[in-house]
Design a protein around this motif. Structure first.
Motif, PDB file in Angstrom:
ATOM      1  N   HIS A 172       0.751  -1.419   0.206  1.00 31.86           N
ATOM      2  CA  HIS A 172       0.129  -0.049  -0.013  1.00 31.86           C
ATOM      3  C   HIS A 172       1.035   1.168   0.039  1.00 31.86           C
ATOM      4  O   HIS A 172       0.643   2.214  -0.947  1.00 31.86           O
ATOM      5  N   ILE A 173       2.009   1.212   1.045  1.00 30.84           N
ATOM      6  CA  ILE A 173       2.809   2.422   1.080  1.00 30.84           C
ATOM      7  C   ILE A 173       3.252   2.797  -0.264  1.00 30.84           C
ATOM      8  O   ILE A 173       3.618   3.972  -0.888  1.00 30.84           O
ATOM      9  N   PHE A 174       3.960   1.599  -1.164  1.00 32.20           N
ATOM     10  CA  PHE A 174       4.614   1.678  -2.138  1.00 32.20           C
ATOM     11  C   PHE A 174       3.857   2.301  -3.285  1.00 32.20           C
ATOM     12  O   PHE A 174       4.155   2.876  -4.238  1.00 32.20           O
ATOM     13  N   GLY A 175       2.507   1.801  -3.192  1.00 28.90           N
ATOM     14  CA  GLY A 175       1.391   2.113  -4.229  1.00 28.90           C
ATOM     15  C   GLY A 175       1.124   3.643  -3.978  1.00 28.90           C
ATOM     16  O   GLY A 175       0.794   4.460  -4.950  1.00 28.90           O
ATOM     17  N   VAL A 176       1.033   4.268  -2.653  1.00 32.35           N
ATOM     18  CA  VAL A 176       0.854   5.630  -2.418  1.00 32.35           C
ATOM     19  C   VAL A 176       1.977   6.568  -3.063  1.00 32.35           C
ATOM     20  O   VAL A 176       1.864   7.462  -3.661  1.00 32.35           O
TER      21      VAL A 176
END
Length: 478
Positions: A172-176
């Motif tokens: 999720h953080i890398f997607g953000v």
């Protein structure tokens, strides 16, 4: 974000776009709607030794962190200000043996902040990091492969004693980062130097003809009004440069940001006719001829890019002149392929100090841009400024002063009076105004004094042409 700024905007459900931001009060052109410090930010891998890791300013001499030997700072003040965010990173780099990529460093900084403060709504935040979109489900095979590599790299770097996060949350953080990473520019706004996450800014939706712009100034991003905004109006920014036909902008937005742009300018193809204009009048070219010249222009732009990468600037000029010879009888003055060649030619000729020819191309480029861009567009302002400086170098003081004044008026709105580039421009404006008065009183004396002054000039010779476009709003992997 201050309490006052938080009260002047609100997050709302924007039809077909998810969340959006709207105004709760009136704003006029140039007003700062809000300023936001980065939730987390890092310097690009290629610039870690020449840019301060705290304020993102480019400096000649930087102090290196004595512990990890990786982070660089302007001075002790910047180093002390960075310690809260650098402390964990510093020991992790020492343990790991080297610094990981910028994406992994940014993800780690976000995670350490979550470890310290939790992931809920922080002070001055309209939205939490957990609620930002990640578009992981929309990734193609190649992007998924990159995401897996980032997650693996992160797990190798992340210290065992730090809070442990699940794979889904790390993804999720890398997607953000992938779809919300904002480009940070150096203090003069001319080069992209890093990437940061700004949760409030992420809520502003895209419009190709927006009512706001975003500028990085003094360590914070500012959302600034470009036109009059009434209470209840949605606040929009442009994620891409407008200087492209609607179909190309839509393709770019779909590929990089995973949405179909349905703004007024895309739906109605506004200004597409200007951007693809052919010569009018008696000798109007055939559609086939226009198509051939556009293809020739595309091929030439590829050759130019190759020559620029190799630093072969005289070859670039030769290619531009050949292309212009083909374009001029066929393409209209606002055709984007003509404007692209004029832009490159004026920039490279200025660098080679062939200022008269550069000024002629710069003037034609600006005339075309003024018919296409929003009157308060930051890229337009920067282009007009460069054209003004080129005219000054060519000894065309009246036109040079006029262009510098026009650029100053645009940048006062897009960048504001405190931005370093606006301050530089104000110095140029005062200097060219003084020179113009001297020129009007005694032309001969003006040129004599100018000759002497050029040996000790204040207005800089043009920098070496960059192979990068102007910093774009959001940082995307190519």
């Amino acid at each position: 974000m201050t309490k006052g700024e938080m009260e002047s905007v609100e997050v709302f459900a924007s039809e077909g776009k998810g969340r959006g931001l709207k105004a709760r009060k009136e704003f006029l052109p140039g007003d700062v709607i809000f300023a936001e410090p980065a939730y987390a930010a890092v310097v690009f891998d290629s610039l870690t030794h020449v840019i301060c890791h705290t304020c993102f300013k480019r400096q000649e001499r930087l102090h290196r962190c004595g512990q990890c030997k990786f982070a660089y700072y302007c001075d002790r003040t910047c180093q002390r200000a960075a310690w809260l965010n650098h402390k964990n990173e510093c020991s992790a780099i020492k343990r790991h043996g080297k610094a990981p990529t910028e994406n992994i460093r940014l993800a780690a900084r976000i995670m350490w902040k979550i470890e310290r403060e939790g992931s809920g709504l922080g002070e001055g935040c309209l939205v939490s990091i957990d609620d930002l979109q990640n578009h992981v489900d929309s990734l193609g095979e190649e992007e998924k492969k990159e995401l897996r590599a980032d997650v693996e790299g992160f797990l190798e770097f992340w210290p065992p004693q730090s809070q442990q996060f699940g794979m889904q949350y790390i993804s999720h953080i890398f997607g953000v980062i992938n779809c919300n990473g904002f480009t940070l520019s150096d203090q003069r706004g001319l080069q992209a130097v890093g990437v940061g996450i700004f949760p409030n800014l992420c809520q502003a939706n895209h419009d190709c003809w927006p009512n706001c712009t975003v500028i990085f100034n003094n360590g914070k991003i500012e959302l600034r009004a470009l036109s009059k905004i009434s209470p209840g109006d949605e606040l929009t920014v442009s994620y891409v440069d407008f200087l492209n036909v609607s179909e190309e902008r839509q393709k770019q937005l779909k590929k990089q940001y995973y949405f179909d742009c349905t703004c007024e300018h895309c739906k109605k193809h506004i200004k597409d006719d200007l951007m693809l204009a052919a010569k009018e009048g008696e000798s109007k070219p055939s559609a086939e001829t226009v198509k051939e010249v556009i293809q020739f222009s595309k091929d030439t732009l590829e050759k130019i890019n190759k020559a620029r990468m190799e630093g072969l600037y005289h070859e670039v000029v030769k290619l531009c002149r050949e292309c212009l010879k083909k374009q001029e009888p066929v393409l209209g003055d606002t055709n984007i392929y003509l404007l692209r060649i004029l832009s490159i030619a004026s920039e490279v000729l200025s660098y080679l100090q062939m200022f008269e020819e550069a000024a002629d191309y710069a003037k034609r480029m600006v005339d075309g841009y003024l018919k296409i861009y929003h009157p308060n567009n930051a890229q337009l302002g920067m282009a007009v400024m460069r054209a003004g400086v080129t005219h000054w170098h060519a000894g065309l003081i009246e036109a040079g002063h006029g262009l510098i004044c026009k650029a100053y008026a645009i940048l006062l709105i897009t960048h504001g009076p405190s931005h370093p580039i606006t301050k530089d421009l104000e110095v140029m404006r005062v200097q060219t105004e003084m020179e113009l008065r001297m020129f009007q009183q005694n032309e001969y004396m003006y040129y004599k004094m100018r000759e002497a002054a050029l040996k000790n000039q204040k207005i800089q010779v043009m920098p070496e042409p960059s192979n990068e476009a102007s910093p774009s709003l959001f940082h995307k992997k190519e």
